[in-house]
Design an enzyme around this catalytic site. Structure first.
Site, PDB file in Angstrom:
ATOM      1  N   HIS A  52      47.249  -6.357  54.829  1.00  0.00           N
ATOM      2  CA  HIS A  52      46.621  -5.073  55.166  1.00  0.00           C
ATOM      3  C   HIS A  52      45.871  -4.443  53.987  1.00  0.00           C
ATOM      4  O   HIS A  52      45.118  -3.491  54.171  1.00  0.00           O
ATOM      5  CB  HIS A  52      47.669  -4.090  55.694  1.00  0.00           C
ATOM      6  N   THR A  71      45.582  -2.367  62.642  1.00  0.00           N
ATOM      7  CA  THR A  71      46.735  -2.780  61.841  1.00  0.00           C
ATOM      8  C   THR A  71      47.858  -3.176  62.791  1.00  0.00           C
ATOM      9  O   THR A  71      47.796  -2.907  63.989  1.00  0.00           O
ATOM     10  CB  THR A  71      47.269  -1.635  60.961  1.00  0.00           C
ATOM     11  N   ASP A  72      48.876  -3.765  62.271  1.00  0.00           N
ATOM     12  CA  ASP A  72      50.075  -3.933  63.080  1.00  0.00           C
ATOM     13  C   ASP A  72      50.970  -2.706  62.841  1.00  0.00           C
ATOM     14  O   ASP A  72      50.646  -1.795  62.075  1.00  0.00           O
ATOM     15  CB  ASP A  72      50.779  -5.265  62.764  1.00  0.00           C
ATOM     16  N   TRP A  73      52.079  -2.710  63.511  1.00  0.00           N
ATOM     17  CA  TRP A  73      53.032  -1.597  63.599  1.00  0.00           C
ATOM     18  C   TRP A  73      53.423  -1.035  62.230  1.00  0.00           C
ATOM     19  O   TRP A  73      54.019  -1.739  61.428  1.00  0.00           O
ATOM     20  CB  TRP A  73      54.257  -2.146  64.324  1.00  0.00           C
ATOM     21  N   ASP A 100      52.034  -0.627  59.549  1.00  0.00           N
ATOM     22  CA  ASP A 100      51.773  -1.454  58.379  1.00  0.00           C
ATOM     23  C   ASP A 100      50.950  -0.795  57.283  1.00  0.00           C
ATOM     24  O   ASP A 100      50.835  -1.371  56.204  1.00  0.00           O
ATOM     25  CB  ASP A 100      51.139  -2.787  58.798  1.00  0.00           C
TER      26      ASP A 100
END
Ligand code: BGC
Length: 775
Positions: free
Chosen positions: A299, A321-323, A325
């Site tokens: 990220h 983004t992912d959770w 992150d």
């Protein structure tokens, strides 16, 4: 099912949308209603004009709001379980104060189509009250089917789909998923997973298409086409989200969200190609790997997000983004000294939207960073433009609600058939000693084991709940293996361990009761053990040991001790090691996590109504300390087990990549190459004769490999370059043709260039191989 008309035009505020743009969109809707499966390309000039107008009238607050994605839990009262209860204050905060661009996820359970319509309506009603009336983009994990819609069709997880060697099946399953998602009012799907499954203990291994980059690429592109090819504004499409870019799937310790150390040549050879191909296929969005590569969290990796993804691959879609992150760059990775610094790093690296998802800290920090000049407003304008463009392409500006005509695409009977076909095509027969299988339908069978009465092991993760382990969430019509066996043989011919519910849960002691097993085996012809894994997703699925658990092995030993022939059915997303009990079974069927129709598919194979044809998309390891993919370097072949003894069996899995038996037999002959000397622009034609030499018809998957014999970096033993599948009647044969190009001979060299070096190559299919020179 009630069709919900568009409410958009009823609304007083239609923002700054100009009349001509609205007119274009209205006529597009009419066309879409007349031709519901056709895409209607919205003029890109009209879209770009509209984006510029919107951007010009947006405040910085509204812009950072668009880049913010929160969880549904942020706006509802989670203590109310029976229905989705919106909390007015929280709604106000998310949709008016922050004006978030996106919301994701479900409650802890799957919602009905109607409930989804209500959820979407409540959210969009609020969003449209804002001065610019920008609709919310709702994102969901519809993994192997629409995870969070009640009674949706769930297909085998990708690991099983890859065993089918049938990309067309993957595409059709994706299209059904798109239709059932869209019927629910959901237009953005966080799928497909393009992570290359190089590490079988990784808990997300079942979500991968296996260990081969070409296989992952072929299946992944097929999924993206299924999701998007009708056009994003069609009621039969969703925006796909390839994930998790990149290198997530090979962590050092095999656990979820932990560091990976991947040399650049491996990243470029193994992990990046599926994403590059997905960009070329037009995937609308991408999600980033939560972990790190070589110490750098992805990220915050500007090289990977901007230089490679945007500049080299030309990706113009949305990077989410992912959770959690972004903040985790501070809280977990510790490369940012504060949450604010974490936001700066992620935005600087190139993300467009943050899946925050529990609060609004991302928006607050980003606002502050823009105001202080540390982040340039032009930088966030680029991301906001991308988000707005996607919303327009999805038709949300025209009608943000569940669309008329979409709901009828939910739960069609044909979907069940495709789920069955997919489950059947994935079934992989690993052992069939003395042709024990198929079993006679007149046989008496003891069906035991922890997966016999459970739906979780048949479905795995993302199945009506995140973990897939809530049995009560499964549709009443979904069969367990036990139910399918009784239907096929008659209840009087199927013994089981104990009366339900004593054996219901995967861990119920009743499933491991050796005394009961021995006793009930007395009057049966065969013992079938349904073994494998409970349902799990992401980090909770972590393992310290890839061995099948001891209590299941004990069951297998007890079954063998009865002297009755034993068959294993393995419902598992990962290859659990069974070396010590493998000799105890005469037949072994690997079912993976086959989904809604899995029990029937398993039963059809066990009793011979379907001739299995699945082949392994990974190397099934024999030892925990010997996990090696099939395309390992040539050096790994060589073993020196004694000081002066060299052997060449370094690759010794329980079953190799590409392995899978049938109830008939196939033979290859006459492998021919069109050239023995291949030049830069030549195409090399390969043909082989395949014959069904057994006595029943069957499908057969054919894998073609190329080996580069000498190269400036020590080459892989072989690489999968093509695959196909044929159906042959007993005794019949067919010539299969493949065409190879220059790129099928390439490898990534020390300068990270894809090159072909002059020299000798071999093409192999089965035990046949032929050599050619490239120059
Ligand atoms: C997973 C993603 C998923 C996201 C949203 C994350 O924990 O890694 O694959 O899309 O949650 O549910």
């Amino acid at each position: 099912m009630e069709l919900r008309p568009s409410k958009y035009t009823d609304h007083k505020k239609v923002g700054n949308m100009n009349i001509s743009y609205r007119f274009i969109l209205c006529s597009l809707v009419v066309t879409a209603m007349l031709f519901p499966t056709q895409s209607v390309a919205v003029s890109s000039d009209a879209i770009e004009k509209q984006i510029s107008q919107l951007l010009a009238s947006m405040t910085i607050e509204q812009k950072v709001g668009q880049m913010t994605q929160v969880n549904l839990g942020v706006i509802i009262d989670k203590s109310v379980k029976k229905h989705v209860h919106f909390d007015p204050e929280k709604l106000n905060m998310a949709l008016h104060k922050y004006q978030v661009g996106s919301i994701l996820n479900s409650t802890s359970r799957a919602l009905s189509v109607e409930e989804w319509h209500e959820v979407i309506k409540t959210i969009q009603d609020e969003a449209l009250k804002n001065d610019l009336s920008i609709p919310v983009l709702y994102g969901i994990d519809a993994i192997h089917g629409v995870t969070y819609t009640k009674d949706s069709t769930l297909f085998p997880h990708n690991i099983g789909m890859a065993a089918s060697r049938n990309p067309e099946l993957v595409k059709k399953a994706a299209k059904i998923t798109a239709m059932e998602a869209r019927a629910s009012g959901l237009r953005w799907n966080f799928d497909p997973v393009l992570d290359n499954g190089r590490n079988p203990i990784w808990p997300r291994f079942p979500e991968t298409f296996g260990e081969d980059s070409y296989l992952v690429t072929s299946m992944g592109v097929a999924a993206i086409n299924g999701y998007e090819e009708d056009g994003l504004d069609s009621i039969t499409a969703v925006a796909s989200c390839m994930k998790h870019y990149v290198g997530y799937s090979d962590p050092q310790n095999g656990k979820d969200r932990t560091p990976a150390y991947i040399p650049d040549v491996v990243l470029w050879e193994q992990h990046l190609p599926p994403f590059k191909a997905a960009v070329e296929a037009g995937a609308a969005t991408i999600m980033i790997n939560s972990a790190s590569i070589n110490g750098m969290p992805v990220h915050a990796n500007k090289y990977l997000l901007t230089d490679v993804l945007r500049d080299q691959f030309g990706f113009e879609g949305l990077i989410v983004t992912d959770w959690e992150d972004v903040i985790r760059l501070h809280t977990r990775h510790r490369i940012a000294e504060s949450p604010r610094e974490a936001v700066r790093m992620a935005v600087e690296a190139g993300i467009d939207m943050s899946m925050v998802p529990h609060d609004f800290s991302f928006a607050d920090h980003l606002l502050d960073l823009v105001k202080s000049g540390e982040v340039n407003e032009a930088r966030i304008d680029r991301s906001v433009a991308i988000i707005l463009r996607l919303k327009m392409e999805l038709g949300l500006f025209d009608n943000p609600y569940a669309e008329p005509g979409a709901a009828k695409n939910f739960g069609q009977p044909a979907y069940r058939q495709l789920a069955l076909d997919a489950a059947l095509e994935s079934m992989t027969l690993l052992k069939n000693q003395d042709d024990i299988l198929p079993l006679r339908k007149t046989a008496k069978v003891l069906l035991a084991g922890p997966a016999a009465h459970n739906l979780g092991p048949l479905h795995g993760s993302w199945s009506y709940s995140w973990q897939g382990d809530v049995e009560a969430n499964y549709p009443k019509t979904t069969q367990t293996i036990f139910a399918a066996f009784t239907e096929k043989l008659g209840a009087e011919n199927v013994e089981t361990m104990a009366a339900e519910p004593a054996v219901k849960g995967f861990g119920s002691p009743g499933n491991y009761d050796i005394e009961a097993l021995t006793e009930r085996a007395a009057n049966v012809d065969y013992i079938v053990l349904a073994l494998g894994e409970r349902a799990y997703a992401e980090s909770p699925g972590a393992l310290d040991d890839l061995n099948l658990p001891d209590n299941q092995k004990a069951l297998a030993r007890a079954a063998a001790a009865t002297g009755k022939p034993v068959i294993f059915i393995l419902t598992q997303g990962r290859p659990r090691i069974i070396r010590d009990i493998e000799p105890l079974a005469k037949g072994i069927l690997l079912a993976y996590q086959p989904g809604s129709q899995g029990a029937q598919a398993i039963t059809d194979v066990i009793f011979g109504d379907y001739n299995p044809a699945g082949v392994l998309p990974f190397s099934y390891p024999q030892y925990t300390g010997d996990i090696l993919p099939y395309d390992h370097g040539v050096l790994a072949e060589i073993q020196q087990l004694k000081p002066s003894v060299i052997t060449y069996n370094g690759y010794k899995p329980q079953w190799p990549f590409g392995f899978g038996l049938s109830y008939t037999t196939f033979e290859y002959s006459d492998l021919q190459l069109s050239k023995s000397m291949v030049g830069e622009n030549d195409q090399l034609e390969v043909s082989v004769l395949v014959k069904n030499t057994g006595d029943r018809a069957g499908h057969h998957a054919i894998d073609l490999y190329v080996s580069d014999l000498y190269a400036s970096l020590s080459p892989a033993v072989r690489k999968l370059r093509r695959f196909t599948k044929v159906h042959l009647e007993a005794g019949s044969s067919k010539t299969i043709k493949f065409a190879l190009n220059r790129e099928d001979l390439e490898f990534v060299n020390a300068d990270l260039q894809r090159v072909v070096e002059p020299g000798e190559f071999t093409v192999s299919i089965g035990d046949l191989s032929e050599t050619f020179r490239f120059q």
